[in-house]
Write an enzyme that holds these catalytic residues in place. Structure first.
Site, PDB file in Angstrom:
ATOM      1  N   LYS A 123       0.860  -1.193   0.000  1.00 47.10           N
ATOM      2  CA  LYS A 123       0.000   0.000   0.000  1.00 47.10           C
ATOM      3  C   LYS A 123       0.889   1.233   0.000  1.00 47.10           C
ATOM      4  CE  LYS A 123      -2.060  -1.613   3.661  1.00 47.10           C
ATOM      5  NZ  LYS A 123      -3.384  -1.598   3.104  1.00 47.10           N
ATOM      6  N   LYS A 170      -8.686  -7.278  -2.711  1.00 53.06           N
ATOM      7  CA  LYS A 170      -7.957  -8.096  -3.685  1.00 53.06           C
ATOM      8  C   LYS A 170      -7.299  -9.294  -3.013  1.00 53.06           C
ATOM      9  CE  LYS A 170      -6.978  -3.776  -6.047  1.00 53.06           C
ATOM     10  NZ  LYS A 170      -6.017  -2.666  -6.130  1.00 53.06           N
ATOM     11  N   THR A 194      -8.771  -1.000  -1.067  1.00 48.11           N
ATOM     12  CA  THR A 194      -9.165  -2.010  -2.058  1.00 48.11           C
ATOM     13  C   THR A 194      -8.158  -3.145  -2.090  1.00 48.11           C
ATOM     14  OG1 THR A 194      -8.093  -0.716  -3.820  1.00 48.11           O
ATOM     15  CG2 THR A 194     -10.468  -0.430  -3.527  1.00 48.11           C
ATOM     16  N   LYS A 245      -1.306   4.315   7.900  1.00 45.49           N
ATOM     17  CA  LYS A 245      -1.406   2.917   7.471  1.00 45.49           C
ATOM     18  C   LYS A 245      -0.515   2.007   8.325  1.00 45.49           C
ATOM     19  CE  LYS A 245      -2.627   4.166   2.716  1.00 45.49           C
ATOM     20  NZ  LYS A 245      -3.950   3.519   2.593  1.00 45.49           N
TER      21      LYS A 245
END
Length: 858
Positions: free
Chosen positions: A595, A707, A703, A601
């Site tokens: 990412k 996945k 997203t 994050k």
């Protein structure tokens, strides 16, 4: 005469505008220069005559390998100007791309005809970025030529793998925002929704990432150096974009904008085919060009070569680089210019398209919905007002009613610092007319707020489009909410927090405006193409491939999770994908964190776990540990120094572990450079564990989490973004949960009592990990990271450390039960059908866009 040249000849005879673009079927753009002109008879025939190439007297493009080979040769001779004997591999690639593109252009002809005849409500998707990924493999799949193309190449003595390897990713996007945009365009075409994506045709992508001494180094991403065979340039369709200057009143009292700079927006478009349908939509991309007088011949003749092209270079900088560094005043201004350049050229094109079949401005919102992908295109709101009022002569009230009914806004953030604002002084200088319009919109809006909440002056101040303190700035998110008919978040938690916290005042004023549309991903790109072995196994298990466009059918895999032979084959697919990725020991647990790098994050939290595991192995010689390969991938923004420090520390820790023979058999850290769609398509199928560890309440959706789950990775994560919906659907037993939830995180941070050093003092393993960094254990790197965590710890990394490490211990325990882990992996895939971009688009279509499909027939 070669068939492509025949197509041009036939098109020109029918008066098709610039048929050299080899998209003669863009009827709504090219065949209809006058409003309400009738469709040519060729497009109205039924049955076999509907094949446009037959209607033009042309041989249909072949469906056999032999016919494809003949088309390859024709394109090689007539469009590349070379022969098989002298062709380079690049020639072969370009020829293959053109031959595949021809098949899609044929479908584009019929799509344009059907959409023009239907005169539907169109979706226009405005996005600053599109992370499209490589086009060749997808377009071969969607055109049904993947098998015959390879056969034809071999017949010509060419290696298909060498040829297809030359396909490059268009440098038009960076992260999740751009990848979502690409997935939604794919889904719109697959669902036959009339749509056009609008973006910027950047000369360079965001950057190519390299590592030097562990540091991130940014290099130019010159993705189109060899050209781009997938785009159709249309320089004669250019639009004019203005900047700077001043405004004045004419004799009739109308406002005129007298610009100080003129830039041309030159369009090209790429085809966006749907899967399992004949619909082919487009994404139109704008490239900045200087005016015709921007080359100063007199200066050039005087030897002032740089000065002679200065004006042209200045103009073309607008579309030079995706997200130019905004750490300087000039960089920030360039970003604002990019945003206006995109919306001004796109709106003029949208209006042109509207006029092909319509003339009543009150019909504009009935035929047009414009989706703003985040705040980057928000300038479209005052720009449409300017076009309607200043150029079309509509009254302000009518123009404002049209504008509010036309736009919809997707918000992608909860971080206050990520809610875009622009200094008023910069706005005034660059867009003098637009600041006047923004002031007028704001006054109308604040009057409504004062009438609704007469005693709440603080609310008026918070909701104003103009921020007054500490600096006057234009709040783009506020403008986006005020000027649209719908606002949506991108996950259930995100949408709730938008309404409850971030945009609370607006949700209380207009609760009907707020919606949730959870993000989705393309199963074609991220399973069918990225993981062909798993795709084949799923198709075999379900007895067909209808799941590719109906992902809910994956639920049929659930019973197979109890089948030992199916589980074995599932593991074999995962093992083969690990070998393909080439990380080392394919038997180890592949732990993936892919990412964009950002402190929220929390790549730093993953790093603390790695260091903790390193210490455990060092302190317990002879003990057996679960072998684990940890893979990081992602880029940090060039000016985001804190994230770049984390990257350097990861690389230093990786090198230390790799050099230690006592640790390296059990723990390996890898960090491949330059993460993109191509690399993700190798990593995701090989992943066993998906790291989704952002602080709760900070991630909009994500997203990558979808996945990875779709490809059978189990998730370790917080209750953040779409993690919540993933956990709800795959089951709590198939998800490793840790950390504070959103209310607890908000209470801890906002309570004013959080002490990261207290966690450091109380937890011996955490203290040992941070001390190792502070003591320079890892090549003397990372002190900035440790100091930040101990000093403030904005994203509560230390507060979540212990529950995270405990969750990772649960992962190790679960991994040792191979059959149980495989069962959980299958269930993650089987229960991920909700996260299809097709479902996302259906939600948009029914709840926000109110559009219907237009089926393309043969």
């Amino acid at each position: 005469m070669h068939q492509a040249d025949l197509a041009i000849y036939a098109a020109e005879r029918r008066g098709i505008h610039d048929a050299r673009r080899h998209d003669p079927g863009v009827v709504e753009e090219s065949l209809q220069p006058a409003r309400n002109r009738q469709l040519p008879a060729i497009f109205l025939r039924k049955g076999a005559d509907m094949d446009v190439r037959n209607g033009m007297g042309l041989r249909p493009l072949g469906t056999s390998a032999a016919e494809f080979e003949q088309d390859l040769l024709s394109n090689l001779y007539y469009r590349r100007g070379t022969t098989v004997e002298s062709a380079s591999t690049q020639d072969a690639y370009e020829t293959l791309a053109l031959t595949v593109r021809d098949r899609l252009a044929e479908r584009r002809v019929r799509t344009a005809a059907a959409q023009y005849a239907a005169n539907p409500r169109w979706v226009y998707y405005l996005s600053a970025e599109y992370l499209l990924g490589k086009q060749l493999e997808q377009n071969m799949l969607y055109s049904g030529t993947d098998r015959i193309a390879r056969i034809a190449l071999r017949q010509l003595g060419l290696d298909p793998d060498e040829v297809t390897a030359l396909d490059l990713e268009p440098g038009l996007g960076n992260g999740g925002l751009g990848r979502l945009a690409a997935c939604l365009l794919d889904a719109m075409a697959t669902l036959d929704i009339p749509a056009v994506g609008y973006g910027i045709r950047y000369d360079f992508g965001i950057f190519k990432q390299d590592f030097q001494d562990g540091r991130q180094i940014e290099r130019p991403d010159d993705w189109a150096f060899q050209g781009n065979p997938w785009e159709f340039p249309a320089p004669d369709d250019q639009q004019t974009v203005f900047f700077y200057g001043h405004t004045e009143k004419d004799a009739a009292g109308r406002t005129l904008w007298i610009p100080g700079e003129v830039v041309f927006a030159e369009p090209s478009h790429m085809l966006v085919p749907g899967h399992g349908t004949d619909t082919v939509n487009i994404v139109r991309l704008w490239r900045a060009r200087g005016s015709h007088s921007s080359f100063d011949l007199s200066r050039f003749s005087a030897g002032q070569y740089a000065e002679a092209v200065d004006e042209a270079v200045h103009a073309e900088n607008i579309s030079k680089v995706l997200y130019p560094d905004d750490s300087t005043e000039s960089g920030r201004e360039l970003r604002l210019k990019q945003q206006y350049f995109l919306v001004s050229s796109s709106l003029r094109d949208i209006i042109r398209r509207f006029r092909l079949r319509n003339s009543d401005w009150t019909d504009f919102p009935k035929k047009t919905v414009i989706q703003l992908n985040d705040t980057h295109p928000t300038l479209a709101i005052p720009e449409l007002m300017r076009l309607l009022v200043d150029e079309e002569g509509l009254s302000w009230d009518l123009a404002w009613a049209i504008t509010k009914q036309t736009f919809a806004y997707t918000c992608h953030t909860l971080l206050p610092e990520a809610l875009e604002t622009w200094p008023v002084h910069m706005f005034e200088r660059l867009l003098p007319r637009h600041i006047e319009i923004v002031y007028a919109i704001n006054e109308i809006f604040l009057t409504e707020v004062r009438n609704r909440f007469p005693a709440d002056l603080d609310r008026v101040r918070r909701m104003s489009i103009i921020q007054e303190e500490p600096e006057r700035r234009v709040r783009m998110a506020n403008l986006a909410v005020v000027g649209t008919q719908a606002v949506n978040g991108v996950a259930e938690l995100h949408s709730r927090l938008l309404a409850d916290i971030t945009l609370r005042d607006f949700a209380e004023l207009w609760p009907e405006k707020f919606h949730n549309v959870t993000n989705g991903i393309s199963p074609r790109r991220f399973v069918k193409m990225a993981n062909p072995a798993l795709s084949d196994l799923i198709t075999e298990g379900l007895g067909g491939d209808a799941w590719i466009t109906d992902l809910d059918r994956l639920a049929g895999l659930e019973p197979l999770a109890e089948d030992a032979s199916f589980r074995l084959r599932w593991r074999e697919v995962k093992q083969a994908n690990k070998v393909r990725l080439g990380l080392g020991d394919p038997a180890s647990l592949t732990d993936v964190m892919i990412k964009r790098f950002h402190e929220y994050k929390r790549q730093q939290l993953k790093l603390l776990h790695i260091i903790t595991q390193y210490h455990r192995i060092k302190q317990n010689p002879g003990q057996t540990f679960v072998p684990r390969t940890v893979l990081f991938a992602g880029k940090a923004a060039p000016a985001y120094h804190a994230a770049k420090h984390i990257i350097r520390l990861i690389n230093a820790v990786a090198a230390t572990i790799d050099a230690d023979p006592a640790v390296s058999p059990y723990l390996k850290v890898v960090f491949p450079a330059n993460y993109n769609v191509t690399l993700s398509s190798l990593i995701i199928p090989a992943a066993d564990l998906s790291e989704q560890i952002s602080l709760a309440g900070k991630e909009a959706s994500g997203t990558g989490n979808m996945k990875l789950a779709l490809n059978g990775a189990l998730t370790v994560g917080t209750l953040d973004g779409a993690n919540i919906e993933i956990r709800d659907r795959v089951g709590a037993d198939n998800f490793f949960l840790f950390g504070l939830d959103t209310p607890a995180a908000l209470e801890l941070r906002n309570g004013g009592t959080y002490s990261p050093r207290a966690y450091y003092e109380q937890d011996g393993e955490l203290r040992r990990a941070l001390d190792a960094i502070l003591d320079g254990k890892f090549a003397g790197v990372g002190r900035e990271v440790a100091d930040s965590l101990l000093g403030w710890d904005e994203y509560l990394t230390l507060a979540d450390y212990r529950t995270y490490v405990d969750a990772q211990d649960d992962v190790d325990a679960a991994w040792q039960d191979t059959e149980s882990w495989t069962r959980r992996s299958i269930l993650n895939t089987a229960r991920s059908g909700f996260f299809s971009a097709d479902r996302t688009v259906r939600d948009y279509a029914s709840e926000i866009w109110h559009v219907t499909p237009v089926k393309v027939t043969r």
